[in-house]
Design a protein around this motif. Structure first.
Motif, PDB file in Angstrom:
ATOM      1  N   ILE A 135      36.141 108.102  19.494  1.00 40.75           N
ATOM      2  CA  ILE A 135      36.991 108.509  20.631  1.00 40.75           C
ATOM      3  C   ILE A 135      36.145 108.553  21.896  1.00 40.75           C
ATOM      4  CG2 ILE A 135      38.369 110.372  21.609  1.00 40.75           C
ATOM      5  CD1 ILE A 135      39.063 111.155  18.653  1.00 40.75           C
ATOM      6  N   ALA A 136      34.975 109.154  21.766  1.00 33.46           N
ATOM      7  CA  ALA A 136      34.098 109.272  22.928  1.00 33.46           C
ATOM      8  C   ALA A 136      33.738 107.898  23.480  1.00 33.46           C
ATOM      9  CB  ALA A 136      32.851 110.060  22.555  1.00 33.46           C
ATOM     10  N   GLN A 137      33.478 106.970  22.579  1.00 34.33           N
ATOM     11  CA  GLN A 137      33.083 105.639  23.048  1.00 34.33           C
ATOM     12  C   GLN A 137      34.269 104.825  23.534  1.00 34.33           C
ATOM     13  OE1 GLN A 137      30.856 104.389  19.634  1.00 34.33           O
ATOM     14  NE2 GLN A 137      29.241 105.861  20.133  1.00 34.33           N
ATOM     15  N   GLY A 138      35.460 105.176  23.056  1.00 32.16           N
ATOM     16  CA  GLY A 138      36.640 104.387  23.433  1.00 32.16           C
ATOM     17  C   GLY A 138      37.330 104.884  24.691  1.00 32.16           C
ATOM     18  N   GLY A 139      36.604 105.521  25.571  1.00 31.16           N
ATOM     19  CA  GLY A 139      37.212 105.956  26.825  1.00 31.16           C
ATOM     20  C   GLY A 139      37.517 107.450  26.839  1.00 31.16           C
ATOM     21  N   GLY A 140      37.247 108.124  25.727  1.00 36.69           N
ATOM     22  CA  GLY A 140      37.490 109.574  25.684  1.00 36.69           C
ATOM     23  C   GLY A 140      36.195 110.339  25.766  1.00 36.69           C
ATOM     24  N   VAL A 200      50.540  99.766  29.187  1.00 33.24           N
ATOM     25  CA  VAL A 200      49.980  99.152  27.972  1.00 33.24           C
ATOM     26  C   VAL A 200      48.648  99.816  27.630  1.00 33.24           C
ATOM     27  CG1 VAL A 200      48.942  97.036  27.097  1.00 33.24           C
ATOM     28  CG2 VAL A 200      51.167  96.946  28.236  1.00 33.24           C
ATOM     29  N   ARG A 201      47.870 100.028  28.664  1.00 35.85           N
ATOM     30  CA  ARG A 201      46.584 100.667  28.431  1.00 35.85           C
ATOM     31  C   ARG A 201      46.762 102.103  27.965  1.00 35.85           C
ATOM     32  NH1 ARG A 201      41.232 100.871  32.433  1.00 35.85           N
ATOM     33  NH2 ARG A 201      39.882 100.103  30.777  1.00 35.85           N
ATOM     34  N   LYS A 202      47.697 102.826  28.572  1.00 40.84           N
ATOM     35  CA  LYS A 202      47.923 104.214  28.185  1.00 40.84           C
ATOM     36  C   LYS A 202      48.466 104.295  26.763  1.00 40.84           C
ATOM     37  CE  LYS A 202      46.481 105.890  32.034  1.00 40.84           C
ATOM     38  NZ  LYS A 202      47.178 105.631  33.278  1.00 40.84           N
ATOM     39  N   ILE A 203      49.235 103.250  26.370  1.00 40.16           N
ATOM     40  CA  ILE A 203      49.726 103.231  24.996  1.00 40.16           C
ATOM     41  C   ILE A 203      48.557 103.093  24.025  1.00 40.16           C
ATOM     42  CG2 ILE A 203      51.035 101.789  23.348  1.00 40.16           C
ATOM     43  CD1 ILE A 203      53.071 101.315  25.646  1.00 40.16           C
ATOM     44  N   MET A 258      43.340 111.033  25.382  1.00 42.53           N
ATOM     45  CA  MET A 258      44.602 110.654  24.713  1.00 42.53           C
ATOM     46  C   MET A 258      44.640 109.143  24.471  1.00 42.53           C
ATOM     47  SD  MET A 258      46.337 113.329  24.245  1.00 42.53           S
ATOM     48  CE  MET A 258      45.442 114.849  24.423  1.00 42.53           C
ATOM     49  N   ARG A 259      44.276 108.412  25.502  1.00 47.06           N
ATOM     50  CA  ARG A 259      44.279 106.952  25.449  1.00 47.06           C
ATOM     51  C   ARG A 259      43.339 106.468  24.351  1.00 47.06           C
ATOM     52  NH1 ARG A 259      41.413 103.158  28.407  1.00 47.06           N
ATOM     53  NH2 ARG A 259      40.415 104.626  29.813  1.00 47.06           N
TER      54      ARG A 259
END
Lengths: 436, 380, 635, 139
Positions: free
Chosen positions: B13-18, B190-193, B88-89
């Protein structure tokens, strides 16, 4: 001010709250001459306005009044009240503070504190000393244990009807009294300028929901709880009803990099617990809830105090609560995430809600240009471990909440420390700093 | 049965934008300020973040994982300044990568992938909204690219916004043009999904197209396009000056370039769209524009940064929400309560959901309008 | 008349009644009060003035005294808090002992609360009572106790070193007594200090060198106080130095000698200033004040507490700090020879214990207090691990994170951002530690319920568990007993009042500096040290202590030596029976007397009284008051 | 209320707390019966049992000891005082004096309401019982 007060001192103490008074008393006891400069009409600072103090639950006035009296009677201490501080500069080796004495419109030397003017005055004004919940007159003695016990006229509200001057037995009222600018000098300076509350936080954080009478600040709660408070008992300001449920919102502006300040204000946990305990004494049937992130009861006997509060039935809810509105009965609506029960978000109303607002520096910037502030805006200590009272300027010291949020115990200890550092500095200065 | 934290999930999650995941102090204020509290929704951002921190399961249902409308209220309130939307994203991404997409969103993503729009409409019909209007093509002589939200292109109700805007631009003599059907959806939703790959594809295509046409300035009708063009396209090499229609119109009026009559009568409540207000920081210009057309602008109790989300962000526009759980229903009622005759806003998603809820609520006397529409009506 | 003293001249009381510009005279018939007062037998003159506090008002008093008409003064005016000092000053200016003064409060307690004839009657009664007391007043002098300009500081941690330096820099001679061979106390066992990041070793070295080189400071290591007596300004202490005995000290000394010390700094031990004594020696000191800086000891987990002492991969935070300090850069953190990929830090070990929930073995009293510094120390350690061993997975198991101090919250935020995973447990449900099944002490399993997840049970697997141990009071028990100091329920030394007198125990001349009083960090301990020395310095720099005269006095003629007063006395040592050749008599030590009068209440012959507030004076006041009550006039 | 003919009430008020508290009542101009006499004392622990009894013998109708309570600046003195007052109650009982005539209470520097309440309460007691000894006659 009295024209015959001295203007040259060994030490200037800026701020007549408990920290400043304690430092002044320690120095005066060592034989130094001290000036205490206070912005308000009375010395005593925030502490004299409190109800009781943690963790001993003794009366704040009973502890502050003797120190105020000792300072005002001490031959080595000169008080300058109602004095706005201008610039402080170093001139010919001395620290020189420019002061503007705001007009009291009452001759300090003539006033005998009898309040005849106050009784005679026909103008009623919300009394900020009672959180605006009761009225005072346009000429008045600030509060019952104010020192000096001298009347002050509030020119913004005075109708110049002349009644106070007529009834004053000593002819002390002087409508035309001008502001007076003068300079005092000292060999050392102690900054004890204290703190103020972040009163604009509610609007920022809760928006329209912040505008409701039963959502109050912690200092307003202090007044409600004080034996000489506005109603002499705990009633909520909106409608004078006795609250059946009272809640405290902790970290209202503290530890909040978005709507407040990033630092911990350090005293709010304890004063909220104290207020909760006092409330459960005066309103034994009321439900009392404290919404918190972490309970920071770190001082001597604080943890035990916290555990006692829990045992008394005060409810502690681990959550930062949001104020969302006002209910039909005038109560405050909150929403919070009840994480400990795992039951999810809840909406709850309380008759009265107290915000434990963050502490901000009492002065927007240090009163002397060369004295640095830290990133938090409080006066920077250059030696926080060995001598927390040292500032970036030689001969300038600090103590108490001027150097970061602090409770009364820590403030008083630091005041002693600042006084000691100042006395050492003065001793060396006397010897041409040879031994430094 | 005790669970064991699965820290690999936390790291993913941290690496994926969180990246802010672990900065959360678990105070729960995000859950408290969330619009879902208005309708007793299941979604609890604090709990979901906690589960993410520990890599534990429990947030996989559509109504939780895809509950966040990305309205940003929590982000603005978070005491630790956590980018909750990013978390969340990223958490959705993990699920989307594994094929865990709500049924209704599958169609949206599929269409965006195939047609460049989420509405399952053919790409070549993108410019049909402009039929019968004088709409210049974008070229080197044009100052602005007019980029229309897919919704404004295909949705009939929303096309009125586009058409109104064009009228206003033409009357004000703005130098603008449009590009053709090769434009993609901006990709914001789309990105937020959580479909990061698809976002890269859509946005990449747009950046390539814009850059090929040497686009410098863009006018958008949707605050969602505003957000993604100005804040996210730079990652892909797209640097543009983006302006929302309401901002541009307020400016044009101030410069005396909009011949408005100021004849609009009646009380107009303005609903701040999340992406224009909280995300974009645009609060005053839409109100100025409304005042320009003569409307008496009312404020609802919750306005500006305290505005109530319509419920359409974060992909929720395409998800089924039971009527009683729609934020937009509360919002239209709020507008009626303050005595508004028109509920004005500045976002196609908001218009669409508010319009629906107005009908559900049976508020015959309330109109839902975009600022462009109100202003176009008031043209001399 | 009792209470002793050689009062000879007959009382000639002057009564001065203030109108307070109408504040009093509008409600009280001041003329009548004046007449009534004038008719009292002890009254020589009775006068009125519009403002007694004004210069002309005070001049009336001065003149009457100077001209011999008056030798006792009563002013009837506002509350004594406002002007008692003013009028005492007037007496002094006129050459009269300022304590021959009595105040009648007829504004706050009469004219502002009563009206009509009742007010006048009450004013008259108060004046009569004041006159009755005034007639019995005796001159008093402040009590002066000679003070030796010398202070003794016990404990050479940061607070003790700081206190010694403070005093020496104020020109006071200091003896610094330290029980170990090293200076620096627990500070020497730290690595870096939060939130400044400065090296603890550098701070210790700096303090120690400055103290050792100061001409007014004499340092005794390996030393303790064997006997203590005396009182403020005049304590006598016996300091005993002994050769070092503990295993740890002997090992450290051997190590020090091998590297050519002393003098010098030994990591995690302290500054070794000189060779320890090889034989016992005794030093007798006369000292004016004692500063206690006996500090704290780290809480030592009991065997099996969180697996400590049973599982090799469970260590305390101070142990970890020392381990990390010795770790070479590169590679994983290694503890007891095993690499650490993941670890858990557990807060509140030996702190915040709750009766009924926590049951330490062996009947140890609970440590109910918060140890204040461990939270931030733990965060600091977590950050250092993340800095030096970034791959390490860190769990932080806490009840509350108490990062209260300036800059501390930044540590918390930064540790969170760096991925330290914070888990919160409830006091009643602490984490359980066990060795991983099937392993050979290879790894640990921690079971805990996370309150942030509604109490969800979690199992964490880690290679190490670190216990953030709290503080226990340092070894001051014997000394406290010798100096008759109280300790709180928490075992730490007790101050008189946390706000009024925060660094003073109930014994005058003894001061508390630092963590002997309560857990505190280095900065707080140093501040407390100078708060203590400013008190001591004020006292010692003058060469004498001036005490208020309101202490017990004995009329030796009347004293029967029964000893009841000694028994009733609340301050040990303030009263004793002196045994001169003939009869025993009560003897007051004014330096220790509180002035409460508990003795006076039990003295049958009325031989002991608090000066200025004697029982006969009160009895006379009551009689005068009743007389006024009965007839409103006196014979 | 005319208290002219009522027996006097003696108030022993501690210098640190209750005496300034009484002044605070004055500053607030709150009225209370005037058959009161406030005596400033450092610590009421100095009065022996007989002091109280003698006061009653001399005609004092009621005594209120306004102490600092647990905030007493003389460590331990409050406890001593409380024990002594218990003994005084015993002695009063023996003499047929109503225990209502003696009150031990704590008043702080700003306890206006509590002060008034205590004084009014004692004034009622004294008005009801009359001069000390009156209750013996009644019994």
């Amino acid at each position: 001010m009295s024209m015959n007060k001295p203007t040259q001192f060994d030490v200037l103490v800026l701020g007549g709250g408990i920290g400043g008074l304690q430092a002044a008393l320690e120095l005066a006891e060592q034989g130094f001459s001290v000036a205490v400069v206070e912005r308000d009409a009375s010395i005593g600072g925030k502490m004299i306005r409190l109800s009781k103090v943690f963790p001993t639950l003794d009366c704040a006035s009973c502890i502050t009044t003797p120190k105020m009296a000792a300072a005002s009677h001490h031959p080595g201490i000169t008080l300058f009240t109602l004095c706005e501080l201008g610039k402080v500069e170093r001139k010919e080796g001395l620290l020189s503070a420019r002061l503007v004495q705001l007009p009291r419109h009452v001759d300090e030397d003539k006033c005998i504190g009898c309040r005849q003017c106050e009784y005679g005055c026909p103008v009623y004004v919300p009394d900020q000393e009672q959180a605006g919940l009761t009225a005072r007159k346009a000429i008045y003695i600030p509060f019952s244990n104010a020192i000096p016990q001298l009347a002050v006229l509030d020119p913004d509200n005075c109708s110049l009807c002349g009644r106070c001057a007529k009834v004053c037995p000593t002819g002390a009222v002087d409508y035309a009294q001008p502001a007076r600018e003068f300079t005092i000098t000292g060999r050392a300076l102690i900054l004890a300028t204290g703190f103020k509350l972040m009163t604009d936080y509610p609007e920022r954080a809760y928006g329209p929901a912040s505008r409701q009478p039963n959502l109050i600040t912690s200092l307003e709660m202090e007044r409600l709880l004080a034996p000489h408070g506005p109603y002499m008992r705990v009633l909520r300001p909106g409608d004078g009803k006795e609250p059946d449920s009272v809640a405290f919102i902790q970290c209202a502006g503290s530890r909040d990099i978005n709507k407040g300040v990033s630092y911990c204000s350090r005293v709010c946990c304890m004063y909220a617990i104290k207020q909760a305990m006092l409330l459960s004494g005066s309103l034994p049937l009321a439900d009392i809830t404290i919404y918190y992130i972490d309970i920071r009861a770190f001082g001597k006997n604080y943890e035990q105090f916290f555990q006692n509060a829990k045992a008394m039935g005060i409810e502690f809810v681990k959550a930062k609560a949001m104020v969302v509105g006002q209910n039909a009965e005038g109560g405050v609506d909150l929403v919070y995430d009840d994480m400990e029960s795992g039951e999810g978000a809840k909406r709850r109303s309380h008759d009265l809600v107290v915000m434990s607002l963050a502490m901000l520096p009492g002065c927007d910037s240090p009163p002397m240009a060369e004295v640095l502030a830290g990133p938090d805006g409080f006066i920077k200590s250059v030696s926080p471990k060995l001598a927390p009272g040292l500032t970036s300027q030689e001969g300038v010291f600090t103590c108490g909440a001027a150097a970061g949020p602090k409770d009364i115990v820590d403030t008083i200890v630091e005041a002693g420390h600042a006084a000691q550092e100042a006395s050492i500095y003065l001793a060396f200065q006397g010897k041409g700093r040879a031994a430094a | 049965m005790a669970q064991t934290p699965f820290m690999e999930v936390n790291q993913a999650i941290a690496q994926g934008g969180g990246g802010d995941l672990n900065a959360c102090v678990q105070c729960g204020l995000c859950s408290a300020v969330c619009p879902w509290r208005e309708v007793e929704g299941e979604f609890l951002s604090r709990l979901m973040i906690r589960q993410g921190q520990l890599g534990l399961e429990g947030y996989e249902s559509d109504e939780v994982l895809f509950g966040c409308t990305t309205c940003k209220k929590c982000v603005l309130n978070c005491p630790r300044g956590v980018d909750i939307i990013g978390v969340m994203r990223a958490m959705r991404s993990l699920s989307v990568e594994a094929g865990g997409v709500p049924e209704t969103l599958k169609a949206v993503l599929g269409s965006a992938h195939a047609n460049g729009n989420p509405w399952s409409e053919p790409r070549e019909k993108r410019m049909e909204w402009a039929r019968g209007l004088e709409v210049p093509a974008f070229g080197p002589d044009k100052e602005y690219l007019l980029f229309l939200c897919c919704t404004s292109c295909y949705d009939q109700r929303s096309q009125g916004i586009a058409r109104s805007l064009v009228k206003l631009l033409n009357r004000a003599g703005v130098s603008y043009g449009v590009l053709g059907p090769e434009q993609n959806c901006c990709g914001e939703s789309v990105r937020k999904i959580g479909d990061e790959a698809l976002f890269q594809k859509l946005a990449g295509g747009n950046v390539k197209l814009f850059n090929a046409h040497d686009v410098r300035k863009i006018i958008v009708t949707s605050p969602h396009c505003l957000e993604t063009f100005s804040a996210e396209y730079s990652e892909l090499g797209g640097e543009y000056e983006v302006v929302h229609a309401s901002q541009l119109l307020a400016g044009l009026y101030r410069e005396g370039r909009l011949p408005l009559l100021g004849r609009t009568r009646g009380k107009v409540a303005y609903h701040d769209p999340c992406y224009l207000g909280r995300h974009g920081g645009v609060f005053e210009q839409p109100r100025q524009a409304l005042a320009a057309c003569g409307a008496q602008v009312l404020e609802m109790n919750r306005s500006r940064e305290f505005s109530l989300c319509c419920g359409g962000g974060g992909g929720r526009l395409w998800m089924e929400t039971p009527a009683e759980k729609r934020f937009s229903l509360l919002r239209v009622r709020e507008a009626a309560e303050v005595g508004a005759e028109v509920l004005a806003t500045a976002c196609p998603y908001c218009v669409s959901l508010l319009e629906d809820s107005r009908k559900t609520a049976g508020l015959e006397d309330l109109k839902v309008m975009d600022i462009c529409e109100l202003l176009a009506q008031d043209l001399s | 008349m009792s209470g002793g003293g050689g009062q000879t001249d007959p009382a000639k009381v002057g009564v001065y009644i203030c109108h307070c510009g109408g504040n009093i005279s509008d409600h009280v018939d001041v003329r009548k009060v004046e007449d009534l007062a004038g008719s009292l037998p002890a009254v020589a003159v009775a006068r009125r003035n519009s403002f007694m506090c004004s210069d002309p008002g005070q001049e009336m008093i001065v003149k009457d005294i100077a001209e011999g008409r008056v030798n006792r003064v009563v002013v009837a005016s506002c509350a004594p808090a406002l002007h008692e000092t003013t009028f005492r000053g007037a007496l002094a200016r006129a050459g009269l002992n300022p304590y021959l003064y009595e105040h009648a409060n007829i504004r706050e307690q009469v004219s502002w609360v009563h009206h009509g004839p009742g007010a006048t009657g009450k004013a008259a009664r108060l004046v009569a009572a004041a006159v009755a007391k005034a007639a019995l007043l005796e001159p008093l002098e402040p009590i002066r106790v000679e003070a030796t300009a010398h202070a003794t500081v016990v404990g050479a941690g940061p607070a003790g070193l700081k206190a010694a330096l403070d005093l020496a820099r104020r020109g006071i001679q200091v003896v610094l007594v330290e029980q170990s061979p090293f200076l620096g106390g627990n500070l020497a066992r730290l690595d870096r200090l939060f939130p400044t990041g400065e090296k603890a070793s550098e701070m210790v070295e700096d303090l120690a060198r400055r103290a050792l080189s100061h001409e007014l400071i004499q340092v005794f290591t390996c030393a303790g106080i064997a006997a203590a007596g005396g009182y403020v300004g005049n304590f006598s202490l016996t300091v005993v130095r002994r050769p070092p005995q503990t295993q740890r000290d002997l090992e450290l000394l051997a190590k020090a000698r091998s590297s050519g010390l002393p003098p010098g700094f030994i990591p995690f031990a302290g500054y070794l200033p000189l060779e320890p004594p090889s034989a016992q020696e005794q030093i007798d000191l006369r000292t004016g004040a004692v500063i206690l800086a006996t500090g704290f000891e780290h809480y030592q987990p009991h065997a099996g507490q969180y697996g400590y002492g049973q599982l090799p991969q469970v260590v305390t935070l101070p142990e970890l700090i020392q381990i990390m300090a010795g770790q070479e850069p590169g590679g994983p953190l290694t503890v007891n020879g095993r690499p650490v990929k993941s670890l858990a830090l557990i807060h509140c070990v030996g702190s915040r214990e709750i009766p009924g929930l926590h049951e330490p073995p062996g009947g140890r009293p609970l440590n109910e207090y918060c140890s204040r510094v461990c939270c931030t120390a733990t965060l600091q350690a977590a950050l250092e691990i993340k800095e030096r061993f970034p791959e390490t997975l860190i769990y932080d198991l806490h009840r509350d994170i108490r990062a209260y101090g300036r800059g501390h919250e930044d540590y918390y935020l930064e540790a969170s951002r760096r991925g330290v995973l914070f888990l919160r447990f409830a006091a009643e449900n602490p984490p359980q530690i066990r060795a991983q099944a099937g392993g050979h002490g290879e790894g640990l399993v921690i079971e805990m319920a996370d309150t942030l997840l509604g109490g969800e049970e979690l199992e964490l697997e880690t290679d190490l568990v670190v216990l953030a141990v709290g503080m226990r009071p340092g070894p001051a028990a014997g000394l406290a007993e010798m100096l008759k100091l109280s300790r709180g329920a928490d075992g730490f030394l007790l101050e008189v009042h946390p706000k009024l007198r925060p660094v003073e125990p109930a014994v005058v001349g003894v001061y508390l500096a630092g963590a002997c009083q309560a857990p505190m960090d280095v900065g707080e301990a140093c501040a407390a040290a100078s708060a203590a020395t400013v008190k001591a310095g004020g006292l010692l720099s003058r060469g004498y202590v001036e005490l208020a005269p309101f202490v017990a006095r004995v009329d030796a003629q009347a004293c029967t030596g029964c000893g009841a007063c000694v028994e009733a006395c609340l301050r040990e040592g303030a009263l004793e029976l002196a045994r001169p050749p003939a009869v025993a008599k009560a003897l007051v030590n004014p330096a220790l007397c509180l002035g409460c009068g508990a003795c006076a209440a039990v003295c049958e012959p009325g031989a002991i009284a608090v000066a200025g507030w004697t029982l006969p004076q009160y009895e006379a006041m009551v009689r005068a008051m009743i007389a006024g009550e009965a007839g409103g006039e006196q014979a | 209320m005319s208290s002219r003919d009522l027996p006097p009430i003696l108030i022993l008020a501690t210098e640190a707390c209750a005496y300034p508290g009484a002044n605070s009542v004055g500053q607030a101009h709150l009225g209370y019966p005037d058959n009161t006499c406030i005596m400033r004392v450092p610590s009421p622990a100095m009065f022996p049992e007989r002091f109280y009894l003698e006061c009653f013998d001399r005609g004092v109708g009621g005594i209120i000891i306004m102490s600092c309570g647990v905030e007493c600046p003389y460590e331990g003195a409050y406890e001593v005082l409380a024990k002594r007052i218990d003994r005084v109650y015993q002695l009063m009982k023996q003499r047929g004096l109503s225990a209502d005539r003696l009150r031990l209470t704590a008043i702080c520097t700003v306890c206006n309401r509590a002060f008034i309440k205590e004084v009014n309460q004692m004034a009622r007691v004294v008005a009801e019982l009359g001069p000390p000894g009156g209750e013996r006659a009644a019994a």
